[in-house]
Design a protein around this motif. Structure first.
Motif, PDB file in Angstrom:
ATOM      1  N   VAL A 132       0.868  -1.177   0.000  1.00  0.00           N
ATOM      2  CA  VAL A 132       0.000   0.000   0.000  1.00  0.00           C
ATOM      3  C   VAL A 132       0.904   1.225   0.000  1.00  0.00           C
ATOM      4  CG1 VAL A 132      -1.755   1.276   1.269  1.00  0.00           C
ATOM      5  CG2 VAL A 132      -1.828  -1.219   1.214  1.00  0.00           C
ATOM      6  N   THR A 133       0.893   1.964  -1.087  1.00  0.00           N
ATOM      7  CA  THR A 133       1.821   3.086  -1.221  1.00  0.00           C
ATOM      8  C   THR A 133       1.082   4.386  -1.489  1.00  0.00           C
ATOM      9  OG1 THR A 133       2.088   2.665  -3.595  1.00  0.00           O
ATOM     10  CG2 THR A 133       3.641   1.587  -2.105  1.00  0.00           C
ATOM     11  N   GLY A 134       1.800   5.465  -1.259  1.00  0.00           N
ATOM     12  CA  GLY A 134       1.254   6.799  -1.491  1.00  0.00           C
ATOM     13  C   GLY A 134       2.025   7.795  -0.657  1.00  0.00           C
TER      14      GLY A 134
ATOM     15  N   GLN B 257      -4.410   4.255   7.797  1.00  0.00           N
ATOM     16  CA  GLN B 257      -5.804   4.027   8.164  1.00  0.00           C
ATOM     17  C   GLN B 257      -6.464   2.989   7.257  1.00  0.00           C
ATOM     18  OE1 GLN B 257      -7.727   4.349  10.519  1.00  0.00           O
ATOM     19  NE2 GLN B 257      -6.682   5.828  11.824  1.00  0.00           N
ATOM     20  N   LEU B 258      -6.047   2.924   6.013  1.00  0.00           N
ATOM     21  CA  LEU B 258      -6.570   1.892   5.121  1.00  0.00           C
ATOM     22  C   LEU B 258      -6.156   0.511   5.628  1.00  0.00           C
ATOM     23  CD1 LEU B 258      -7.841   0.826   2.507  1.00  0.00           C
ATOM     24  CD2 LEU B 258      -5.678   1.308   1.336  1.00  0.00           C
TER      25      LEU B 258
ATOM     26  N   THR C 181       1.925  -7.052  -4.553  1.00  0.00           N
ATOM     27  CA  THR C 181       0.947  -6.459  -5.465  1.00  0.00           C
ATOM     28  C   THR C 181       0.615  -5.050  -4.998  1.00  0.00           C
ATOM     29  OG1 THR C 181       0.015  -8.653  -5.793  1.00  0.00           O
ATOM     30  CG2 THR C 181      -1.314  -6.760  -6.516  1.00  0.00           C
ATOM     31  N   PRO C 182       0.791  -4.053  -5.848  1.00  0.00           N
ATOM     32  CA  PRO C 182       0.589  -2.677  -5.381  1.00  0.00           C
ATOM     33  C   PRO C 182      -0.885  -2.280  -5.276  1.00  0.00           C
ATOM     34  CG  PRO C 182       1.240  -2.689  -7.684  1.00  0.00           C
ATOM     35  CD  PRO C 182       1.317  -4.109  -7.223  1.00  0.00           C
ATOM     36  N   VAL C 183      -1.205  -1.573  -4.219  1.00  0.00           N
ATOM     37  CA  VAL C 183      -2.485  -0.875  -4.081  1.00  0.00           C
ATOM     38  C   VAL C 183      -2.126   0.566  -3.771  1.00  0.00           C
ATOM     39  CG1 VAL C 183      -4.616  -0.629  -2.754  1.00  0.00           C
ATOM     40  CG2 VAL C 183      -3.744  -2.904  -3.285  1.00  0.00           C
ATOM     41  N   ALA C 184      -2.217   1.414  -4.766  1.00  0.00           N
ATOM     42  CA  ALA C 184      -1.795   2.806  -4.603  1.00  0.00           C
ATOM     43  C   ALA C 184      -2.908   3.629  -3.969  1.00  0.00           C
ATOM     44  CB  ALA C 184      -1.409   3.397  -5.955  1.00  0.00           C
ATOM     45  N   VAL C 185      -2.554   4.356  -2.918  1.00  0.00           N
ATOM     46  CA  VAL C 185      -3.493   5.278  -2.277  1.00  0.00           C
ATOM     47  C   VAL C 185      -3.064   6.679  -2.688  1.00  0.00           C
ATOM     48  CG1 VAL C 185      -4.510   6.040  -0.103  1.00  0.00           C
ATOM     49  CG2 VAL C 185      -3.725   3.678  -0.360  1.00  0.00           C
ATOM     50  N   ASP C 186      -3.841   7.287  -3.546  1.00  0.00           N
ATOM     51  CA  ASP C 186      -3.438   8.544  -4.159  1.00  0.00           C
ATOM     52  C   ASP C 186      -4.037   9.738  -3.426  1.00  0.00           C
ATOM     53  OD1 ASP C 186      -2.154   7.095  -6.221  1.00  0.00           O
ATOM     54  OD2 ASP C 186      -4.094   6.828  -7.208  1.00  0.00           O
TER      55      ASP C 186
END
Length: 716
Positions: free
Chosen positions: A74-76, A84-85, A189-194
């Protein structure tokens, strides 16, 4: 502190006072709030009140459900809600009964510490002196073979290389890594938090401010980089204090950061700093205590502060509640917990406030004083033991940022030690490290914190580490304070105790004798520390088999304590217990048993049934019954004491392991080998895992187990 003095598997006797420095503490109990759930290991951030489920949660669920040994990155950038996610997902899984481990991964040291805590919770710690990398290797093997439902979160990773070696490559465990670094895409596996999209940002501001000015909202959103944290702060200020988006932009432009050292702004946008300072200034205009409360929260642990820790900072309760409500309305803090009494601040806001403050040490001093009111009085330490972990957590954060809290950190070590809290060692180690950094290696507080760390290591059986630290600390005390300083005498007593615990009586007894002579000369015969020294020397005589000397000195110490402290003082009851032990060891059971019975009754009356000292008395009385051949009295009391210790202290506490050994011994003596052997076997395994193979208790239990097996084989 409890001192085992058993040889040969009979009743394990205890000395439950070690002559340490007395700390004056003040009682102010109150709930501190913490993440609930036995399946949760680590500090999962609480859900803010009115929490909105992140829009990316569905994406996270989908990726995490893709297969076994899943790793999700989880990146951003900072302030977009990565933690929090991950926390929302972790709370969701914990609620379903999953094993959840939350690892603070800002640096390799904190990550290793949390992983070792996870290993401890899973029962994977071996000998106490086992290298950490070996324990971590055992943890990786366990996680690779894990087949249950589990989640491991590495939060706020700064260097992906630090985390790679700890990731499982097989098994059923799900893993989430949060980071600002896109390099973590390579490990999962990326989950991008923008940041918000322009459309979402405009809608967010319009909804918050209720202003019908889409171009103005677009201008503010663009200026703030569409960062959710900045937009929330700006929207709250515009809603409550500005007439337009244009006014806010003008105030933002007028705000300068010239008073900040350039390096302090590194790592987050300048616009965010301006946004936070603008919001603080606006609230402070109407609430003069706002900055103090904000800086206090910024100095404490980021996973939430219960309001009971903060209320005494402000003049009145009404001032506190009004100020907190204003800060929440300005989006500078949020409420969490079922009762809404835990205050949260984004860690990025915490950092900005600390770095922008010109009065941080002053605030830290006030926060330290507020926390000190929550340290229980000595006679309530065990009753209020549950607050220890929270106090240690907040003090660890506070001492990272200011030397003001170091004195309280020492006191908290004593409190944790008195409650047999496993947080003692990491808290004591953190305190000592910060003393050395802030005060220097020879400062008296640094020496005290070194002694406290050694005491903590000693208490949990890590004698190979404790004794060298005690020896160095005593040498440092003598060099810097002199041989006759009271702290030097305390340090000498504690080294003698460590020698005693390690079975090195030829080293312990001369040092105890010298310390007692010095204490009598310097402090006087009736000083509590002198009486502690006399108690400890008498107990060492007892352990060494010098029973005539032990009994004479215990009798004198008991008489002196009754005269100076009263019959019901805990130290007086300790002397009564120890004199009964000496009578017991000398075979004078007609004197030992009545004194044990009276001491047990007195401890139940004054300390309560669940206090560790009360349980020690019950254990020792059962041992005396056992020695007298009164097995019908001994076995039920042993059984009750073992059950109580399991419930109160936990299965792995050294006292619990002693009780298991003693009950097994009584079963054996009664010819109940079918009951004795399984209990011995489990106790031997647990002792080796918890205390290490060379600990005296482990050696005694293993020997007793072997004897029982031999007896069983002879019986066929």
């Amino acid at each position: 502190m409890n001192r085992a003095g058993d040889v040969g598997g009979q009743s394990l006797q205890f000395r439950d006072n070690s002559g340490r420095v007395t700390v004056v503490q003040h009682a102010a109990p109150g709930p501190l709030g913490k993440v609930a759930g036995q399946v949760v290991i680590g500090k999962v951030p609480r859900s803010p009140q009115g929490f909105r489920v992140p829009v990316k949660l569905d994406s996270l669920r989908e990726v995490a459900a893709a297969g076994v040994a899943v790793v999700v990155a989880v990146t951003g950038q900072r302030g977009v809600g990565k933690t929090q996610l991950a926390a929302a997902y972790a709370r969701e899984r914990a609620g379903q009964g999953w094993l959840v481990g939350w690892i603070a991964a800002e640096n390799a040291a904190t990550m290793a510490s949390d992983l070792l805590d996870l290993a401890d919770a899973l029962g994977l710690r071996g000998a106490d002196d086992e290298p950490s990398d070996r324990v971590l290797g055992r943890l990786r093997a366990h996680l690779n073979a894990y087949t249950g439902s589990g989640l491991l979160v590495f939060d706020n990773v700064t260097d992906p290389d630090d985390v790679v070696e700890h990731l499982p490559v097989a098994g059923s465990l799900q893993v989430i890594v949060t980071s600002t670094s896109t390099d973590t895409h390579n490990i999962g596996t990326p989950v991008a938090v923008d940041v918000f999209s322009p459309t979402t940002a405009i809608a967010f501001l319009s909804d918050l401010t209720q202003l019908d000015d889409e171009p103005g909202a677009a201008a503010v959103a663009e200026e703030l980089g569409y960062l959710p944290l900045s937009l929330a702060l700006a929207g709250a200020r515009i809603r409550d204090h500005e007439r337009s988006y244009a006014d806010y932009l003008r105030h933002l432009d007028e705000t300068t950061l010239d008073h900040l050292v350039p390096a302090k702004g590194h790592g987050y946008p300048a616009a965010l700093t301006k946004t936070i300072l603008l919001s603080v200034g606006r609230v402070e205009a109407d609430h003069p205590h706002a900055r103090l409360l904000l800086e206090a929260i910024a100095l404490l642990a980021p996973d939430g502060v219960h309001r009971t820790l903060l209320e005494t900072l402000l003049p009145t309760r009404d001032d506190f509640l009004t100020t907190a409500a204003a800060l929440r309305r300005a989006s500078l803090i949020d409420y969490a917990g079922e009762d809404g009494n835990t205050y949260l601040m984004h860690r990025l806001s915490q950092r900005v406030l600390r770095e922008a403050s010109s009065s941080l040490d002053e605030t830290a001093t006030k926060v330290t004083a507020a926390l000190e009111t929550h340290l229980p009085a000595r006679n309530r330490s065990w009753e209020l033991r549950a607050i220890g972990a929270d106090l240690a957590r907040h003090l660890a954060a506070l001492t990272r940022h200011s030397a003001a809290a170091l004195g309280l950190a020492n006191q908290t070590t004593h409190f944790l030690h008195a409650t047999a809290n496993p947080a003692t060692i990491p808290h004591a180690a953190t305190t000592h490290r910060h003393h050395k950094i802030h005060l220097g290696g020879d400062h008296p507080k640094t020496l005290i914190s070194a002694d406290n760390l050694a005491i903590s290591l000693d208490a949990f059986g890590r004698l190979d580490e404790a004794i060298p630290l005690h020896e160095q600390t005593l040498a440092d005390h003598r060099r810097t304070l002199g041989n006759d300083h009271p702290s030097t005498l305390t340090s000498a007593n504690n080294l003698a105790t460590a020698y005693d615990n390690a079975g090195r009586l030829d080293d312990a007894i001369p040092l105890y004798e010298q310390t007692l002579a010095d204490s009598r000369r310097i402090l006087g015969n009736d000083h509590p520390d002198t009486l502690n020294s006399a108690n400890n020397l008498a107990y060492a005589y007892n352990t060494a088999g010098r029973l005539d000397e032990a009994i004479t000195l215990h009798q004198q110490t008991l008489a002196d304590r009754r005269r100076t402290l009263g019959n019901d003082h805990p130290n007086t009851l300790t002397s009564a217990n120890n004199l009964a032990t000496a009578y017991n060891n000398a075979g004078r059971l007609d004197e030992a048993i009545p004194l044990y019975e009276q001491t047990l009754n007195d401890r139940r009356r004054t300390l309560g049934n669940d206090h560790p000292n009360t349980l020690n008395s019950a254990n020792n009385l059962a041992g005396a019954y056992d020695n007298a051949g009164r097995l019908d009295d001994a076995i039920p009391l042993y059984e009750q004491t073992l059950n109580d210790r399991r419930q109160i202290l936990g299965n792995d506490h050294p006292d619990t392991l002693n009780s298991a050994n003693n009950l097994a011994y009584a079963y054996n003596a009664a010819g109940r080998l079918d009951d004795a052997i399984p209990l011995y076997k489990q106790a031997a395994v647990d002792c080796e895992r918890v205390l290490g193979p060379n600990h005296p208790t482990t050696v005694a239990v293993t020997r007793n187990y072997a004897i029982a097996l031999e007896e069983a084989s002879k019986r066929g």
